[in-house]
Write a protein that holds these residues in place. Structure first.
Motif, PDB file in Angstrom:
ATOM      1  N   TRP A 109       0.826  -1.202   0.000  1.00  0.00           N
ATOM      2  CA  TRP A 109       0.000   0.000   0.000  1.00  0.00           C
ATOM      3  C   TRP A 109       0.863   1.255   0.000  1.00  0.00           C
ATOM      4  O   TRP A 109       0.587   2.207  -0.727  1.00  0.00           O
ATOM      5  CB  TRP A 109      -0.967  -0.012   1.187  1.00  0.00           C
ATOM      6  N   GLY A 110       1.905   1.261   0.831  1.00  0.00           N
ATOM      7  CA  GLY A 110       2.800   2.422   0.871  1.00  0.00           C
ATOM      8  C   GLY A 110       3.482   2.665  -0.460  1.00  0.00           C
ATOM      9  O   GLY A 110       3.580   3.817  -0.917  1.00  0.00           O
ATOM     10  N   GLY A 111       3.961   1.616  -1.104  1.00  0.00           N
ATOM     11  CA  GLY A 111       4.623   1.766  -2.399  1.00  0.00           C
ATOM     12  C   GLY A 111       3.683   2.270  -3.473  1.00  0.00           C
ATOM     13  O   GLY A 111       4.047   3.136  -4.274  1.00  0.00           O
ATOM     14  N   ILE A 112       2.466   1.759  -3.484  1.00  0.00           N
ATOM     15  CA  ILE A 112       1.509   2.204  -4.500  1.00  0.00           C
ATOM     16  C   ILE A 112       1.039   3.624  -4.222  1.00  0.00           C
ATOM     17  O   ILE A 112       0.897   4.436  -5.152  1.00  0.00           O
ATOM     18  CB  ILE A 112       0.345   1.195  -4.610  1.00  0.00           C
ATOM     19  N   VAL A 113       0.828   3.961  -2.959  1.00  0.00           N
ATOM     20  CA  VAL A 113       0.498   5.356  -2.618  1.00  0.00           C
ATOM     21  C   VAL A 113       1.641   6.276  -3.056  1.00  0.00           C
ATOM     22  O   VAL A 113       1.414   7.324  -3.672  1.00  0.00           O
ATOM     23  CB  VAL A 113       0.214   5.507  -1.102  1.00  0.00           C
ATOM     24  N   TRP A 114       2.857   5.885  -2.769  1.00  0.00           N
ATOM     25  CA  TRP A 114       4.025   6.699  -3.130  1.00  0.00           C
ATOM     26  C   TRP A 114       4.082   6.904  -4.641  1.00  0.00           C
ATOM     27  O   TRP A 114       4.222   8.029  -5.113  1.00  0.00           O
ATOM     28  CB  TRP A 114       5.302   6.032  -2.628  1.00  0.00           C
ATOM     29  N   ASP A 115       3.972   5.808  -5.391  1.00  0.00           N
ATOM     30  CA  ASP A 115       4.050   5.903  -6.856  1.00  0.00           C
ATOM     31  C   ASP A 115       2.905   6.719  -7.455  1.00  0.00           C
ATOM     32  O   ASP A 115       3.127   7.534  -8.345  1.00  0.00           O
ATOM     33  CB  ASP A 115       4.028   4.504  -7.489  1.00  0.00           C
ATOM     34  N   ASN A 116       1.708   6.508  -6.965  1.00  0.00           N
ATOM     35  CA  ASN A 116       0.541   7.120  -7.610  1.00  0.00           C
ATOM     36  C   ASN A 116       0.232   8.534  -7.138  1.00  0.00           C
ATOM     37  O   ASN A 116      -0.349   9.305  -7.879  1.00  0.00           O
ATOM     38  CB  ASN A 116      -0.690   6.228  -7.417  1.00  0.00           C
ATOM     39  N   LEU A 117       0.614   8.872  -5.913  1.00  0.00           N
ATOM     40  CA  LEU A 117       0.250  10.183  -5.410  1.00  0.00           C
ATOM     41  C   LEU A 117       1.430  11.147  -5.310  1.00  0.00           C
ATOM     42  O   LEU A 117       1.228  12.363  -5.363  1.00  0.00           O
ATOM     43  CB  LEU A 117      -0.418  10.050  -4.026  1.00  0.00           C
ATOM     44  N   PHE A 118       2.641  10.634  -5.152  1.00  0.00           N
ATOM     45  CA  PHE A 118       3.777  11.539  -4.933  1.00  0.00           C
ATOM     46  C   PHE A 118       4.747  11.556  -6.108  1.00  0.00           C
ATOM     47  O   PHE A 118       5.243  12.605  -6.469  1.00  0.00           O
ATOM     48  CB  PHE A 118       4.508  11.169  -3.642  1.00  0.00           C
ATOM     49  N   VAL A 119       5.022  10.424  -6.698  1.00  0.00           N
ATOM     50  CA  VAL A 119       5.984  10.381  -7.809  1.00  0.00           C
ATOM     51  C   VAL A 119       5.379  10.986  -9.061  1.00  0.00           C
ATOM     52  O   VAL A 119       6.067  11.617  -9.853  1.00  0.00           O
ATOM     53  CB  VAL A 119       6.457   8.928  -8.062  1.00  0.00           C
TER      54      VAL A 119
END
Length: 127
Positions: free
Chosen positions: A115-125
């Protein structure tokens, strides 16, 4: 000795599904941790559909939630068997319970990482 004949085909699927639902209900009724994880999954499931940008991401998010529930059910089964074997303390009984709990912990860590990795990729990167 009388031989027991098991149901086959659709009838077997029906009974297997009934036993599975019975197990889920028993875990929900007897295990607070399972209840918490069910309610977390109920909240996070719609979030997965909102967060995921691909079918693969959606599958990973939902699978990680199910993974936690699977390991919690297995941990509950281990605890039930150990408790059925006896009430006196035994080091191996404690070890079995601790290992089941550790498996749940690792499933939770996997879920947090996904979840953290997907949140990071989709919302911050993507910004």
């Amino acid at each position: 000795m009388k031989q027991v004949t098991k149901a086959t085909g659709p009838k077997r699927f029906y009974y297997a599904t009934r036993y599975s639902i019975k197990g889920i209900r028993a875990a929900y009724a007897s295990e607070p941790a399972f209840r918490y994880e069910i309610w977390a999954a109920v909240v996070l499931l719609p979030a997965a559909f909102w967060l995921a940008e691909s079918g693969l991401q959606l599958g990973l998010l939902i699978s990680s939630l199910l993974l936690v529930l699977i390991f919690e059910l297995l941990n509950t089964a281990i605890e039930a068997v150990v408790d059925r074997a006896g009430t006196e303390f035994h080091a191996l009984a404690g070890l079995a319970k601790d290992l089941g709990s550790a498996a749940v912990l690792f499933a939770l860590i996997i879920t947090l990482l996904l979840w953290g990795g997907i949140v990071w990729d989709n919302l911050f990167v993507a910004i």
